[in-house]
Design a protein around this motif. Structure first.
Motif, short mmCIF file in Angstrom:
data_model
loop_
_atom_site.label_atom_id
_atom_site.label_comp_id
_atom_site.label_asym_id
_atom_site.label_seq_id
_atom_site.Cartn_x
_atom_site.Cartn_y
_atom_site.Cartn_z
N GLN A 164 40.44 65.22 25.50
CA GLN A 164 41.01 66.35 26.25
C GLN A 164 40.38 66.51 27.63
OE1 GLN A 164 39.93 69.16 23.31
NE2 GLN A 164 41.89 69.05 22.22
N ARG A 165 39.58 65.54 28.03
CA ARG A 165 38.91 65.59 29.34
C ARG A 165 38.08 66.86 29.50
NH1 ARG A 165 39.32 61.13 29.14
NH2 ARG A 165 40.63 59.67 30.28
N ASP A 166 37.51 67.34 28.40
CA ASP A 166 36.65 68.53 28.47
C ASP A 166 35.26 68.03 28.84
OD1 ASP A 166 35.50 70.96 28.29
OD2 ASP A 166 36.29 71.43 26.30
N LEU A 167 35.12 67.65 30.13
CA LEU A 167 33.95 66.87 30.52
C LEU A 167 32.64 67.62 30.40
CD1 LEU A 167 35.51 64.98 33.49
CD2 LEU A 167 35.34 64.34 31.11
N ILE A 168 32.71 68.92 30.59
CA ILE A 168 31.45 69.67 30.54
C ILE A 168 30.84 69.59 29.14
CG2 ILE A 168 32.50 71.91 30.03
CD1 ILE A 168 30.36 72.64 32.47
N VAL A 169 31.70 69.54 28.14
CA VAL A 169 31.20 69.42 26.77
C VAL A 169 30.63 68.01 26.56
CG1 VAL A 169 31.83 69.48 24.34
CG2 VAL A 169 32.83 71.12 25.92
N VAL A 170 31.37 67.00 27.05
CA VAL A 170 30.89 65.62 26.90
C VAL A 170 29.52 65.47 27.55
CG1 VAL A 170 31.37 63.21 27.40
CG2 VAL A 170 33.25 64.76 26.90
N LYS A 171 29.44 65.95 28.80
CA LYS A 171 28.17 65.89 29.53
C LYS A 171 27.03 66.52 28.75
CE LYS A 171 28.91 67.88 33.54
NZ LYS A 171 28.98 68.35 34.93
N SER A 172 27.31 67.71 28.23
CA SER A 172 26.25 68.44 27.53
C SER A 172 25.80 67.71 26.28
CB SER A 172 26.74 69.84 27.15
OG SER A 172 27.28 70.47 28.26
N ILE A 173 26.78 67.21 25.53
CA ILE A 173 26.40 66.55 24.28
C ILE A 173 25.61 65.28 24.55
CG2 ILE A 173 27.28 65.41 22.22
CD1 ILE A 173 29.55 67.38 22.21
N ARG A 187 32.59 64.58 16.15
CA ARG A 187 34.02 64.91 16.27
C ARG A 187 34.28 65.64 17.58
NH1 ARG A 187 37.35 66.96 11.35
NH2 ARG A 187 36.70 68.87 12.33
N LEU A 188 33.34 66.51 17.94
CA LEU A 188 33.49 67.28 19.18
C LEU A 188 33.56 66.33 20.38
CD1 LEU A 188 33.63 70.12 20.32
CD2 LEU A 188 31.15 70.09 20.53
N VAL A 189 32.69 65.32 20.37
CA VAL A 189 32.70 64.37 21.49
C VAL A 189 34.05 63.69 21.60
CG1 VAL A 189 31.84 62.09 22.17
CG2 VAL A 189 30.24 63.88 21.62
N PHE A 190 34.58 63.22 20.48
CA PHE A 190 35.87 62.54 20.52
C PHE A 190 36.96 63.44 21.07
CE2 PHE A 190 34.45 59.18 17.56
CZ PHE A 190 34.83 58.15 18.38
N GLN A 191 37.01 64.67 20.53
CA GLN A 191 38.03 65.60 21.01
C GLN A 191 37.86 65.84 22.49
OE1 GLN A 191 37.26 68.94 18.56
NE2 GLN A 191 38.34 68.11 16.78
N ILE A 241 30.94 76.64 30.51
CA ILE A 241 32.00 77.08 29.60
C ILE A 241 32.90 75.88 29.31
CG2 ILE A 241 33.90 78.69 29.26
CD1 ILE A 241 31.69 80.40 29.91
N SER A 242 33.23 75.69 28.06
CA SER A 242 34.12 74.59 27.70
C SER A 242 35.49 74.81 28.32
CB SER A 242 34.24 74.51 26.18
OG SER A 242 35.42 73.87 25.83
N TYR A 243 36.06 73.75 28.92
CA TYR A 243 37.37 73.89 29.55
C TYR A 243 38.44 74.20 28.53
CZ TYR A 243 35.00 71.17 33.22
OH TYR A 243 34.13 70.70 34.15
N THR A 244 38.36 73.58 27.37
CA THR A 244 39.45 73.76 26.41
C THR A 244 39.20 74.91 25.44
OG1 THR A 244 38.42 71.98 25.19
CG2 THR A 244 40.40 71.45 26.42
#
Lengths: 289, 529, 317
Positions: free
Chosen positions: C276-285, C268-272, C79-82
């Motif tokens: 925002q330190r939403d690491l789970i999204v970064v990791k997934s992408i 754009r999602l990666v940058f955001q 789940i995305s943190y943000t």
């Protein structure tokens, strides 16, 4: 003395021009690049300010000089890192393959593939995001992706040489793999490596610009070409020089380096193209993007 | 008028004249051999007939094919002529075929260019017939075969089929067998001769080796430096040669048996005992075990001081692997190598007693090193390295010994001709004063006259220094006049060994007999005139 | 052929495993605590701990790695943190923009580069060749983000043919969407097309000197026929490698281009997410992009085998 090829001449002139400007910026710039002068902001190019001024009244020509210096410094060190690690790795890889330790070579090359599997720009963004933006981290990020390029290229070219008879003669003379690698292999692939280095250098300049464009490269107040472009984005409609000058500087610098690389290739070894093709037909695929 | 009539042909590239006033004729059903060293212009003559010269080539004179002057044809007209009247076969069968198309596709394409009225199945049928004629029957070589599945000789047959299916009047073969083994060479030449007779074609056969073409040619043309030196029917050529160069060429191609040495020393300097070397082949399936190729199979032999031994075999027989094992650059599974009676496993002290001269005079030297550095490289083997002065003196001494001059010491390899480079290679091999030198096809890449000179030099050095040679060659004829004994190798096994004279006069193994028959021999040609 | 495919598949899986490990370790060392981020200004240590354990952040690293990878295999990226929605949903939406953009750019780049390379090679040394390669030289040197700015300046601001950014969503119809993607695709494609055309030209020139082209000429084919029938397929072999690599360049290059054109894509999602330190999204992408690159490499390898029969038996060495 033969006449230099045209592309080499143009490449040399352009590269020399930028290197000279960058070196000069250490001791002299027309204006101080950190001094703000709001009173003279958005001046169009004129005789006082050859490339005009920006929204803080800074002299764009001076900023380009310093920006080019930073781009060159970052790229130089990054490509240096790539060569310093990649070339010995490639030599080692080829030497082990030729001497029955194929597993070692395989592991080295799979490691290379692994780095290739990461989209380089994305990883550079991640690295600088993780370790904080700045020139040093930009250097590391760009440098890491230069390692596999040089390792592969070196290995491919070295493998081609290992089957030559003069290498056999050296082995018969009892020389070790390492000794043969630096005495016979390295000098004979130096041409290819120099050409590749100029190409990687130009790629690194674009990468540095991209990183500082997104705010992850050289940090203010140090000017950088990428960030100048970013800042210019909203002002390009009424101050077009702010967008065209740094962009034009990047393009000319890169064209200069590419022409230099092409020219060196033509000059140093007319057969290089053919040899590269032969390497390609073997198992290795050298990629020069 | 002749089928092909080249009249006063002059050709230059960028103002450099390549051909001078060349005249030659080919009649239907006739084999005309053009013989010359590298740079004689023989291949350019062939290209000119095909009108496939480099773009910058400027041409004067006439090339008549069936009363049609090819020099005035447009490119489109030439395409039609190439498709219908001329076929061509090249030197390098390994690269002459498109690797990504089946042999069938490549033959059928040629069929359909020429025979436009044939439908698809008729074209396939024609291709099958032609492939069968060149010795590639459908049962074993279906049309769907890719070139990489075929050997060099088989690929050359495909190239011949491509030319043949267009029913040309004239066939041009540019060194068609140079890249092939001796036995394959004999078969391909025989095939060409047969096809020419059957279809009443003219064959322009280009070669550097008079011995190879001497047996099949009806008419012989000798070229040198872009000029035709001498020509005549086979009979009249061999019987009344006038030019000195032709005589030298014939003499150099004639190999006399070596005169046996009277006294033989008994000291054994190199011995190989029961040597075995295996290669693992690429696995065919993911789970299947990799096959093992026995490259060298239980090989034993020895060389006495001052003795010259020949090792003869065709490509893939294991002679190169054996050479690498003896030189200590390859490992082997079992067996022993003894140098001067001591077991050799790579130690420097023994290495200096053995050295090597390779085939390729161009690839044998690091192009960036001077002759001094190249020749002194084996000093690395010595415990006590000579000083710079001593090293230089010894290099100069060696250069003089092999017939080069003192001033050559500072030059780079590209400043020398092929023959001179082989001399440098010999100097390098001699510098540590070894007791045996391996000559790995050391004269194969040289022109025939140069070859003779190098062999003479080797003979002389052997007498002077009491050195032994191991001659490694694909051709029995080349080692005939320099070896005392010969070993014949096939599929990793030494099938026969004995005194050179015995091997030549009474070969016992059937393979040796085949090799002897296939080996080009100009003496036999002259005897059978 | 089966051996060949299996071998490539094995190396594909291995690469992915190691890559996920590297990504995991990199994310582990990121400074900044996602739980603290999500708590915002209310700096309640207890609540943050509770949230951390709810997010599974207090488990040992190895367990977290295992559950992360096994989750991904099952299609659960967390789940995305943000955004507080499943990452798979979030990423899936964004891919609907990024993937078409990449493919669009790749197609543009190929259809420009291959004819340019072939024409330049067949007219080697002529004005046409010099001109085309001069353009390529400039194309290689232009940073794509700058080119994007120039395109916006010309086509959106001055000519007003295209909008300067934004994406209408696929519901708005394919034409509208393609129109929105055109400028971004061009700015991505041009530098790549320049590189590709140079490779194509070199490759064609190499092939022209091959013996089998001479054999084809001797059959009676014209120069042009020989090149097209025998040269092109062989010349495509090195070009394929570059094409495969470009896919990864385009995907990554999209990160910046998407920002310039305000496209709701992965970039754009990666940058955001990084901001925002939403690491789970970064990791997934990052994992997804690596997966895409590895898959493309695999496909390129397979394409090699189709083009080149010598590779089909697995004797690629």
């Amino acid at each position: 003395m033969k006449k230099l090829p045209l592309n080499l001449t143009i490449g040399l002139i352009l590269t020399f021009m930028f290197v000279f400007m960058a070196a000069l910026s250490f001791v002299w710039t027309p204006y101080d690049v950190t001094a703000l002068d709001i009173g003279s902001k958005f001046l169009a190019p004129n005789f006082q300010h050859l490339f005009g001024t920006d929204h803080f009244g800074r002299d764009v020509f001076s900023m380009v000089m310093v920006g080019a210096r930073n781009a060159i410094a970052v790229s130089l060190v990054a490509v240096g890192i790539g060569m310093a690690i990649g070339v010995p790795l490639g030599l080692w890889s080829a030497a082990t393959r030729m001497n029955g330790y194929g597993l070692m070579d395989e592991a080295l090359m799979r490691g290379n593939d692994l780095i290739f599997a990461f989209p380089s720009l994305l990883m550079a963004i991640m690295i600088t995001a993780v370790f904080g933006p700045g020139a040093i981290n930009a250097i590391i990020a760009i440098g890491i992706f230069n390692i596999p390029v040089f390792a592969r290229m070196t290995r491919g070219a070295a493998l081609g040489l290992w089957s030559r008879e003069y290498i056999m003669a050296a082995r018969v003379s009892g020389k070790s793999m390492m000794r043969i690698s630096y005495e016979h292999i390295l000098p004979n692939i130096l041409n290819i490596l120099i050409v590749q280095a100029t190409i990687q250098f130009s790629i690194a300049i674009i990468a540095e610009a991209a990183l500082s464009y997104v705010g992850l490269g050289t940090q203010p107040p140090m000017p950088s070409l990428g960030r100048m472009l970013n800042e210019a984005q909203t002002m390009i409609f009424f101050a077009p020089w702010l967008g065209f000058v740094p962009g034009g500087a990047i393009v000319t610098m890169v064209i200069g380096l590419n022409l230099l690389g092409d020219g060196l290739r033509d000059l140093l070894d007319p057969k290089l193209r053919i040899r590269a093709a032969q390497t390609r037909k073997g198992e290795d695929n050298n990629v020069t993007t | 008028m002749s089928l092909l009539d080249i009249q006063n042909l002059n050709l230059s590239i960028h103002d450099k004249q390549i051909l001078y006033n060349v005249n030659l004729q080919v009649e239907p059903g006739q084999v005309v051999a053009v013989v010359g060293e590298s740079g004689s212009g023989k291949s350019m003559t062939a290209s000119a007939v095909m009108q496939l010269m480099p773009d910058a080539a400027a041409i004067e004179g006439n090339i008549w094919l069936d009363n049609d002057d090819l020099t005035v044809k447009t490119e489109n007209e030439m395409c039609v002529i190439r498709a219908n009247d001329i076929g061509m076969i090249f030197q390098e069968p390994m690269t002459a075929l498109n690797p990504v198309q089946t042999i069938g596709a490549q033959v059928i394409e040629a069929v359909r260019i020429t025979h436009k009225d044939l439908n698809k199945s008729q074209a396939i049928e024609k291709a099958e017939i032609v492939l069968h004629r060149v010795g590639l029957p459908q049962e074993r070589f279906p049309l769907a075969t890719y070139p990489h599945k075929l050997s060099g000789g088989q690929r050359q047959r495909v190239v011949i089929a491509i030319a043949l299916c267009q029913n040309p009047k004239l066939l041009i073969a540019d060194e068609p067998t140079t890249a092939l083994d001796v036995t394959t060479q004999a078969k391909i030449l025989k095939l060409l001769k047969k096809l020419v007779a059957q279809d009443n074609m003219g064959l322009l056969l280009i070669s550097h080796d008079l011995g190879v073409v001497g047996e099949v040619a009806d008419h012989i043309v000798i070229m040198r430096n872009g000029r035709v030196i001498e020509q005549g029917s086979r009979h009249s050529f061999f019987n009344n040669m006038k030019e000195e160069y032709s005589k030298e060429l014939v003499a150099a191609s004639q190999q006399e048996l070596k005169v046996q040495k009277e006294t033989q020393e008994e000291e054994i300097i190199l011995e190989v005992r029961n040597l075995n070397k295996e290669y693992k082949l690429t696995r065919k399936g993911f789970f299947s075990k990799g096959e093992i190729l026995q490259a060298v199979n239980d090989v034993s032999f020895s060389i006495k001081r001052g003795e010259n031994l020949g090792l003869v075999g065709e490509s893939g027989c294991g002679k190169s692997t054996l050479t690498r094992c003896i030189l200590g650059v390859d490992d082997f599974e079992s067996g022993e190598i003894l140098i001067n009676g001591e077991v050799f496993n790579g130690q420097k002290e023994l290495r200096k007693n053995i050295n090597v001269v390779f085939q390729d005079p161009y690839g044998s030297f690091n192009p960036r090193h001077t002759v001094e550095r190249l020749v002194s490289e084996p000093f690395y083997l010595l415990d006590k390295k000579p000083t710079a002065k001593e090293s230089k003196d010894q290099v100069i001494e060696m250069l003089m010994l092999v017939g080069l001059s003192k001033t050559d010491i500072d030059k780079y390899p590209h400043e020398f001709s092929g023959g001179q480079r082989q001399r440098i290679a010999i100097a390098r091999a001699l510098i540590t004063n070894p007791s045996v030198i391996l000559l790995d096809e050391a004269t194969s890449a040289l022109d025939v006259l140069i070859r003779g000179q190098i062999l003479e030099l080797l003979e002389e050095l052997s007498k002077k220094l009491g050195i032994s040679y191991l001659f490694i060659s694909h051709d029995l004829a080349t080692v005939k006049n320099i070896t005392d004994r010969i070993m014949v190798m096939k599929d990793g096994i030494i099938v026969e060994q004995g005194h050179t004279a015995d091997i030549y006069k009474n070969p016992t193994h059937p393979y040796t007999k085949t090799l002897l028959e296939a080996s080009p021999d100009i003496t036999r040609v002259i005897e059978n005139l | 052929m089966i051996h060949f495919v299996l071998k490539r598949l094995a190396s594909l899986v291995l690469t992915l495993l190691v890559a996920t490990g590297v990504i995991f370790i990199m994310i582990e060392v990121v400074p900044g605590d996602p739980a603290a981020y999500m708590m915002g200004l209310s700096n309640n240590a207890e609540a943050a701990d509770a949230l951390r354990s709810q997010m599974g952040l207090d488990a040992p690293a190895w367990d977290r790695y295992k559950s992360w990878v096994s989750g991904m295999i099952a299609g659960d990226f967390g789940i995305s943190y943000t955004y507080r929605i499943p990452v798979s949903e979030l990423v899936g939406d964004r891919m609907m923009v990024s993937v078409p953009l990449t493919i669009y750019a790749l197609i543009l780049s190929t259809i420009i580069a291959i004819p340019v390379g072939v024409i330049a090679a067949s007219k080697r040394g002529s004005i046409v060749d010099t001109g085309l390669m001069g353009f390529a030289q400039i194309g290689v040197a232009i940073p794509n983000f700058w080119f994007a700015i120039l395109l916006v300046l010309l086509f959106s601001t001055s000519l007003q043919w295209f909008s300067a950014g934004g994406f209408p969503g696929w519901d708005a119809g394919i034409v509208e969407c393609l129109k929105a993607l055109t400028l971004p695709a061009i700015s991505l494609a041009l530098p790549q097309a320049a590189i590709l055309s140079r490779v194509m030209r070199t490759s064609m020139l190499d092939v022209m000197n091959e013996d089998y082209i001479r054999t084809a000429r001797a059959k009676g084919l014209t120069k042009r026929q020989a090149l097209i029938r025998h040269g092109l397929r062989n010349a495509m072999i090195p070009v394929l490698t570059i094409l495969g690599l470009q896919f990864s360049f385009l995907l990554a290059g999209g990160i910046i281009i998407e920002s310039i054109f305000s496209l709701p894509g992965l970039g754009r999602l990666v940058f955001q997410s990084i901001a925002q330190r939403d690491l789970i999204v970064v990791k997934s992408i990052v994992t997804l992009l690596v997966f895409a690159v590895v898959m493309i490499t695999f496909i390129v390898d397979m394409a090699y085998a189709v083009v080149d029969p010598r590779l089909r038996e697995g004797n690629s060495k």
